[in-house]
Scaffold this active site. Structure first.
Site, PDB file in Angstrom:
ATOM      1  N   GLU A 169       0.808  -1.217   0.000  1.00  0.00           N
ATOM      2  CA  GLU A 169       0.000   0.000   0.000  1.00  0.00           C
ATOM      3  C   GLU A 169       0.843   1.269   0.000  1.00  0.00           C
ATOM      4  OE1 GLU A 169      -3.121   0.204   2.923  1.00  0.00           O
ATOM      5  OE2 GLU A 169      -3.392  -1.960   2.871  1.00  0.00           O
TER       6      GLU A 169
ATOM      7  N   ASP B 217      -2.408  -4.570   3.564  1.00  0.00           N
ATOM      8  CA  ASP B 217      -2.665  -4.870   4.979  1.00  0.00           C
ATOM      9  C   ASP B 217      -3.745  -5.933   5.144  1.00  0.00           C
ATOM     10  OD1 ASP B 217      -0.804  -2.965   5.671  1.00  0.00           O
ATOM     11  OD2 ASP B 217      -2.294  -1.367   5.900  1.00  0.00           O
TER      12      ASP B 217
ATOM     13  N   ASP C  89      -6.565  -6.341   6.740  1.00  0.00           N
ATOM     14  CA  ASP C  89      -7.823  -5.923   7.330  1.00  0.00           C
ATOM     15  C   ASP C  89      -8.796  -5.722   6.172  1.00  0.00           C
ATOM     16  OD1 ASP C  89      -6.972  -3.562   6.158  1.00  0.00           O
ATOM     17  OD2 ASP C  89      -6.555  -2.550   8.047  1.00  0.00           O
TER      18      ASP C  89
ATOM     19  N   GLU D 288      -9.973  -3.045   4.677  1.00  0.00           N
ATOM     20  CA  GLU D 288      -9.531  -2.097   3.652  1.00  0.00           C
ATOM     21  C   GLU D 288      -8.404  -2.690   2.822  1.00  0.00           C
ATOM     22  OE1 GLU D 288     -10.903   0.831   2.829  1.00  0.00           O
ATOM     23  OE2 GLU D 288     -12.436   0.470   4.350  1.00  0.00           O
TER      24      GLU D 288
ATOM     25  N   TYR E 259       1.533  -3.988  13.288  1.00  0.00           N
ATOM     26  CA  TYR E 259       0.431  -3.268  12.644  1.00  0.00           C
ATOM     27  C   TYR E 259      -0.384  -2.495  13.663  1.00  0.00           C
ATOM     28  CZ  TYR E 259      -3.265  -2.459   9.201  1.00  0.00           C
ATOM     29  OH  TYR E 259      -4.159  -1.873   8.348  1.00  0.00           O
TER      30      TYR E 259
ATOM     31  N   ARG F 232      -3.408  -1.044  13.427  1.00  0.00           N
ATOM     32  CA  ARG F 232      -4.881  -1.082  13.411  1.00  0.00           C
ATOM     33  C   ARG F 232      -5.326  -2.455  13.909  1.00  0.00           C
ATOM     34  NH1 ARG F 232      -3.743   1.880   8.607  1.00  0.00           N
ATOM     35  NH2 ARG F 232      -4.456   4.016   8.794  1.00  0.00           N
TER      36      ARG F 232
ATOM     37  N   HIS G 100      -5.520  -9.667  14.548  1.00  0.00           N
ATOM     38  CA  HIS G 100      -4.173  -9.122  14.669  1.00  0.00           C
ATOM     39  C   HIS G 100      -3.653  -9.256  16.089  1.00  0.00           C
ATOM     40  CE1 HIS G 100      -4.507  -7.556  10.677  1.00  0.00           C
ATOM     41  NE2 HIS G 100      -5.523  -6.787  10.982  1.00  0.00           N
TER      42      HIS G 100
END
Length: 936
Positions: A10, A96, A98, A100, A320, A322, A367
């Protein structure tokens, strides 16, 4: 291109970090976030601008099919990725892990259309061992996660695009509604309502200083004649006493304190209780708790915390950022225990590792907690190549992680109860009667510090904090022992309203209620500030009166959508979609079209009925005063009881910066009684014969001429064609002038502006000096130059003007005056942050991004954290959009010139929408502005 495996991540920062851990056969490139998104309806191809697709860019009639388009800013990125893919024999999507990130990977797959094998690689930290492990443990794209992200995106589009236009029509332009932002705004407004309704209660207390065994300690009066003395916790928000406590009056408190100070009261120890004290360490950081603690201890905003954490993650320093799981991997547990043992000794860790479970309503355990990266943690002092902000946040994460695996703090808590001999005290009626007083003190002695040697969690502001007994260092005391009285003081107290939310406490309550995701809280808080719903007062979040109107409308007409439980249930439903337990289309259908349990957003919109905008934007303040929201902000409307029905109510502006709970009846009366600043006549213009007056307007004081009223036409005279009424001359006062002291001569001079300085010999163009929005300047045709001061408008001559025009236009624009030099780099740009005095006033800059200091703020008092936050917010908004004048359409006889961008094949090629089938015409969004949502 030397490699034959293309890895797409990303962030460009990750490219640098990851490339060094992969061999030459890998080429790492960045998508720079999402490459495409829902198109704005106005940019749809003409043939698609019908039905629900034309309203939302989502075909709600056909399975809620979205219409995606590659953003203009990402077209070059897509081209570069396609070019690199031609030379690759394998595509690895390493976004990532997740929703998104999974969606970004899916969009890349849809747009790039690879003809080579595709793998999905995920990792939670950017270290060599994590990357090497990840490349050997690839998987396919998780369609359920993609469905959940797409559902959330469509949900936010429907919510915002249906409700925001209602706000524009009934409250004001530029407002927005959103699934999470509306709930967050309501929380802040609800708290202000509590403060508005709050009634303070007064009570007295007695604090004394006793001594025993040569050591002083503080105590507080707790009982009189066996009855508990009231504290702030014994009153409700209406100022009423709850329970059976006794309110201590001023006379009794003062009499008792005087008797203690005079030494006429013998005090003895009634009891000494000792209990073991144990305190456990806090869990490792989640996104939510990191934002809260960084706010308390580092004074970072939620957005600043996430920005700094993102940089730490992308550079391989933390895992990470988030996550809503407080769990640590076995690797991390081993690293934390090892480091604790090394730094604090073998007895600083418990026999068994600690494991933590999430307290969040809708926690996802995918996570690990936020922790230092790697199998061995780098100590903060040894962290290289980071900014001061990054080092501080890393230090916080490192301490919390290590402390989470350390032993409990141990000690003893002693509570001493003391009793005083009877003293004659007055009751409410003034009658004296003997009363026995009782006092208490407590103290904790830590015998084993455990995790406290590394870290202690911060706390939010609490109500009536003055009532909390403070830990005292107590001497060894025995039952029946007499103590000496060193002094006493009677203290008045008043209950306090619920504290306003700070960013930290708002994040905490959103997380506890399960509203939204912690990773979105930073953008949500920024959004409600940008909309004018909330402002900062120190760290407190203060709602505007506009926010009250917005919340009132939502509560009255969209009640279910702003219910906290309903909003949290949406988040739980999205989790079910992500887990594959809920169908995306069916869920969106129930939300939009309704079900047996819920009416559905479409039905609510279709049956809104009439909304009284005036009532919606009005709040009664007293019998004669009503607060109203007008075009230019809030004002108070005063209606005199004996005024005629057709009388014009008096209007009073609400002072800027006055919080809603401060607009008390007393304050309203103060504003009503303030002298009215009328127009002051300065004199009569000898040329026109018109009065010249000074006024105080919305944009500041100014002078103006008073034009006579137009003469009425004689009865029976033929009607004349209407012509535009003449406008009076006006001119703003210079900053050095005051409405109270400006003279008639100065006013006449101001009304002559712009002043002709002379004619440029070379071009023959007239040069004028004038005052503008941004200060005094010279104008020659379309060319301009700033003047050093407003007074120079009248002083500069032709030679001086030509000298200014001979200089480069922007030669003096960059300020040389530095107000503050923090000598610390911005965490993103790495450049030194300063506060400078510029052409348009003081501003904060890192050499790349400039941010004007808000009006009323003292630039010399800004902190580095505030400056960095301002820069981060400006950077996040991106460059200001240039205003363009719509070009004239080409003549009809030149069809070749018509090339609407929306009809380019690329727009429809990137769409994944099904062909639009129009079942009914959808109302076009209101013209005031484009609706925005939580996601936009």
């Amino acid at each position: 291109m030397t490699g034959n495996k293309l890895v797409i991540v990303e962030s460009p920062t990750k490219v640098k970090s990851i490339s060094q851990y992969l061999g030459d056969e890998y080429v790492v490139m960045a998508s720079v976030g999402h490459i495409r998104d829902l198109i704005e309806p106005k940019n749809l191809p003409a043939e698609q601008k019908t039905g629900s697709l034309g309203k939302f860019s989502v075909d709600v009639e056909n399975g809620f099919a979205p219409y995606y388009v590659v953003a203009d800013a990402k077209k070059k990125t897509v081209t570069d990725l396609k070019r690199a893919l031609k030379d690759a024999n394998e595509l690895i999507l390493a976004t990532d892990e997740d929703r998104e990130g999974e969606a970004i990977a899916w969009h890349l797959l849809e747009v790039l259309k690879p003809k080579v094998p595709v793998k999905r690689m995920v990792f939670h930290e950017i270290t060599r061992e994590a990357i090497e492990a990840a490349k050997d443990q690839t998987r396919d794209i998780d369609d359920h996660l993609v469905d959940a992200q797409e559902t959330r995106r469509i949900l936010d589009r429907l919510y915002g695009y249906e409700i925001s236009p209602v706000l524009w029509r009934k409250v004001g332009p530029g407002l927005s509604a959103g699934r999470v932002q509306s709930a967050a705004t309501r929380l802040i407004v609800d708290r202000e309502r509590e403060r508005l309704a709050f009634v303070a209660a007064s009570y007295w207390g007695v604090e004394a200083q006793f001594a025993g065994n040569g050591q002083s300690f503080g105590v507080r009066l707790t009982r009189l004649d066996g009855n508990r003395v009231a504290t702030g916790r014994d009153f409700n928000d209406h100022g009423e006493l709850t329970g059976d406590a006794t309110i201590l009056g001023e006379a009794a408190a003062t009499t008792l304190a005087d008797a203690l100070t005079a030494g006429t009261v013998d005090v003895t120890v009634r009891s000494v209780e000792s209990k073991p004290y144990t305190r456990r360490p806090a869990a490792p950081f989640t996104t939510s708790t990191l934002q809260q603690e960084a706010s308390r201890k580092l004074h970072f905003s939620a957005r600043q915390t996430m920005s700094v954490a993102q940089s730490l993650y992308e550079n391989g320093h933390i895992t990470y950022m988030r996550t809503d799981s407080p769990n640590l991997s076995q690797q991390a547990i081993a690293a934390a225990r090892s480091q604790a043992t090394e730094l604090y000794g073998a007895d600083s860790i418990p026999a068994q590792p600690r494991y933590y479970g999430s307290k969040s309503k809708n926690a996802q355990e995918a996570h690990e907690a936020i922790r230092p990266a790697g199998s061995q943690f780098v100590r903060p002092r040894d962290l290289a190549g980071v900014s001061e902000q990054e080092r501080k946040l890393y230090d916080l994460i490192w301490k919390r992680t290590v402390a989470s695996q350390m032993a409990d703090a141990k000690g003893q808590t002693a509570t001493v109860t003391l009793v005083g001999a009877p003293v004659d005290l007055p009751d409410a009626s003034g009658t004296m009667a003997p009363a026995v007083s009782e006092y208490q003190a407590s103290g904790t002695v830590i015998t084993f510090r455990g995790f406290l040697a590394a870290y202690e969690e911060g706390r939010d502001e609490s109500r009536n904090a003055g009532d909390d007994p403070k830990d005292a260092k107590l001497p060894p005391l025995k039952e029946g022992e007499q103590v000496a009285v060193e002094g006493a003081e009677a203290k008045p107290h008043e209950t306090t309203p619920p504290p306003r939310y700070t960013e930290a406490s708002l994040v905490k309550v959103l997380d506890e209620l399960g509203i939204g995701r912690p990773s979105t809280y930073a953008s949500i808080i920024a959004t409600i500030q940008d909309r004018g719903y909330v402002t900062h007062r120190g760290t407190a979040l203060v709602p505007s009166w506009t926010a009250f109107s917005v919340v009132r409308l939502l509560e009255e007409h969209f009640g279910e959508l702003v219910e906290y439980n309903f909003t949290a249930q949406m988040e739980a439903d999205l989790d079910n979609i992500a887990a594959g337990d809920e169908d995306r289309t069916a869920w969106l259908g129930r939300f939009y079209f309704g079900s047996d349990e819920h009416p559905g957003l479409r039905n609510v919109i279709d049956n809104l009925g009439e909304i009284d905008a005036r009532a919606l934007n009005s709040t009664p303040l007293s019998e004669t005063a009503t607060l109203r929201i007008g075009r230019y902000g809030p004002y108070i409307e005063i209606t005199e009881p004996d005024a005629a029905d057709d009388a014009t109510p008096r209007r009073i502006n609400v002072p800027e910066g006055l919080a809603p709970d401060e607009l008390t009846p007393e304050k309203v009366q103060e504003l009503v009684d303030a002298p009215i600043a009328g127009d002051r006549v300065l004199g009569v213009d000898p040329e026109s014969g018109h009065d010249i007056v000074v006024k105080d307007g919305r944009f500041g004081p100014y002078v103006s001429e008073v034009l006579p009223e137009p003469e009425a036409s004689a009865e029976g005279a033929p009607k004349r064609r209407k012509t535009a009424a003449p406008k009076p001359r006006t001119a703003s006062l210079f900053k050095s002038m005051s409405p109270d002291t400006v003279t008639f001569e100065q006013a006449l001079a101001l009304l002559t502006l712009p002043r002709v300085v002379g004619v440029d010999e070379e071009s023959g163009t007239e040069i004028t000096a004038q005052n503008g929005r941004y200060g005094a300047y010279l104008k020659k045709g379309t060319d301009t130059r700033s003047l050093p001061s407003e007074e120079a408008i009248f002083d500069i001559d032709l030679a001086g003007a030509q000298e200014l025009f001979a200089q480069p236009k922007y030669a003096n624009r960059q300020s040389k005056t530095v107000i503050l030099d923090f000598a610390q780099p911005d965490p993103v740009s790495g450049k030194v942050v300063k506060v400078k005095d510029g052409r348009f006033g003081p501003y904060v800059t890192d050499g790349e991004t400039n941010v004007t200091v808000p009006r009323g703020a003292d630039p010399s008092t800004l902190t580095f954290a505030q400056a960095v936050e301002m820069i981060a917010e400006k950077r996040a908004k991106g460059p200001a959009k240039k205003r363009t004048t719509a070009a004239k359409k080409p003549a009809a006889k030149k069809p070749a010139a018509k090339k609407p961008a929306a009809k380019k094949p690329a727009a429809s090629k990137t769409s994944t929408a099904k062909p639009a089938t129009t079942r009914r015409a959808a109302a076009k969004p209101a013209a005031e502005s484009t609706p925005t949502t939580d996601s936009e």
